[in-house]
Design an enzyme around this catalytic site. Structure first.
Site, PDB file in Angstrom:
ATOM      1  N   LYS A   1       0.820  -1.213   0.000  1.00  0.00           N
ATOM      2  CA  LYS A   1       0.000   0.000   0.000  1.00  0.00           C
ATOM      3  C   LYS A   1       0.858   1.269   0.000  1.00  0.00           C
ATOM      4  CE  LYS A   1      -4.382  -1.686   1.827  1.00  0.00           C
ATOM      5  NZ  LYS A   1      -5.384  -1.626   2.917  1.00  0.00           N
TER       6      LYS A   1
ATOM      7  N   ARG B   1      -3.436 -10.106   5.342  1.00  0.00           N
ATOM      8  CA  ARG B   1      -4.016 -10.135   3.990  1.00  0.00           C
ATOM      9  C   ARG B   1      -2.968  -9.589   3.029  1.00  0.00           C
ATOM     10  NH1 ARG B   1      -6.712  -6.621   0.551  1.00  0.00           N
ATOM     11  NH2 ARG B   1      -8.373  -7.583  -0.745  1.00  0.00           N
TER      12      ARG B   1
END
Length: 273
Positions: free
Chosen positions: A221, A255
């Site tokens: 991210k 995740r």
């Protein structure tokens, strides 16, 4: 600490890894990569062999610049993947990344095991009652607004306190409806600046107060690649660093796009417990 997936109790006291399978043309990292059945199945097989306990199927990107698609369009992307994966790998525990109750219900009917909702029921008011009816594990994430508006909603008086309060309310509502297996995700990158992401991450251990499984999704991210002045494609090392820290602060599920490296984090951290 267990969740019931299709009649099997999954013990999350030892952290597990959830592999990301984006079947979208526009995901921020792997958009368009898994566009055919054979490529999808090869990726699922790879992630399972590398040690993924769950595979998270996403039919709609939640990056800020993306256009919203309908539940019907999302179903056209997701259901064939669910059916194909379970036909070829019947024991796979599929999580469905959706904020539509209709997609949730049809996916579970097709054999999926978990619903992963970035909006915690805020986008579709039928989501929580639907999950309660389906009696499946539910991942609720913190986000303000929608993926299209969240970048404008990053003003907090006390970020950590407000996120904790958000979950206390959401968990109470879910419990009242009869949802038994709840997992929560602090929502790194959703309605939070880079600085706020790190502030929240630094206090991650506080979320153990709920005595529920914590999912952390920071894989590749912007909080990582912008800080390192690189790209999502070059953010694996940074992802591994934060995954390791997340485990040390009590994360139960990672995740990730890169299963092998995350599983290695879990194996090494387990040696200290």
């Amino acid at each position: 600490m267990t969740i019931n997936c299709k009649g099997n109790l999954i013990d999350l006291s030892k952290p597990k890894v959830m592999g990301i399978l984006n079947v979208t043309p526009d995901s921020f990292y792997d958009g368009g990569r898994f566009s055919s059945d054979s490529i999808v199945l090869n990726q699922v097989e790879k992630m399972l062999k590398e040690g993924a306990t769950f595979i998270d199927v996403g039919g709609q990107t939640t990056k800020p610049t993306a256009d919203l698609i309908t539940a019907e369009e999302e179903l056209l992307r997701v259901i064939p993947v669910v059916e194909s994966v379970l036909k070829n790998f019947p024991e796979t525990l599929l999580s469905i990344d959706t904020f539509y109750a209709k997609v949730a219900e049809e996916s579970i009917k097709s054999g999926a095991a978990i619903i992963n909702d970035v909006s915690a029921g805020n986008i579709d008011s039928e989501m929580l009652p639907t999950v309660a009816k389906l009696q499946v594990p539910y991942i609720m994430m913190h986000m303000r607004g929608t993926p299209q508006t969240m970048q404008k909603l990053t003003t907090y008086d006390d970020l950590v306190k407000e996120v904790l309060f958000y979950f206390s309310e959401k968990i109470s509502t879910a419990r009242t409806l009869g949802i038994n297996d709840i997992i929560f995700d602090p929502g790194f990158g959703f309605a939070k600046t880079t600085e706020q992401n790190f502030e929240l991450f630094s206090k991650l251990e506080l979320f153990q107060m709920f005595e529920l499984p914590i999912l952390v999704g920071v894989s590749r991210k912007s909080m990582i690649y912008k800080t390192l002045e690189t790209t999502p494609q070059n953010a694996l090392n940074g992802t591994t660093v934060l995954n390791t820290l997340a485990l040390s602060k009590g994360a139960n599920i990672l995740r990730v796009h890169d299963v092998k490296e995350a599983v290695e984090c879990v194996k090494l951290l387990n040696k200290f417990n």
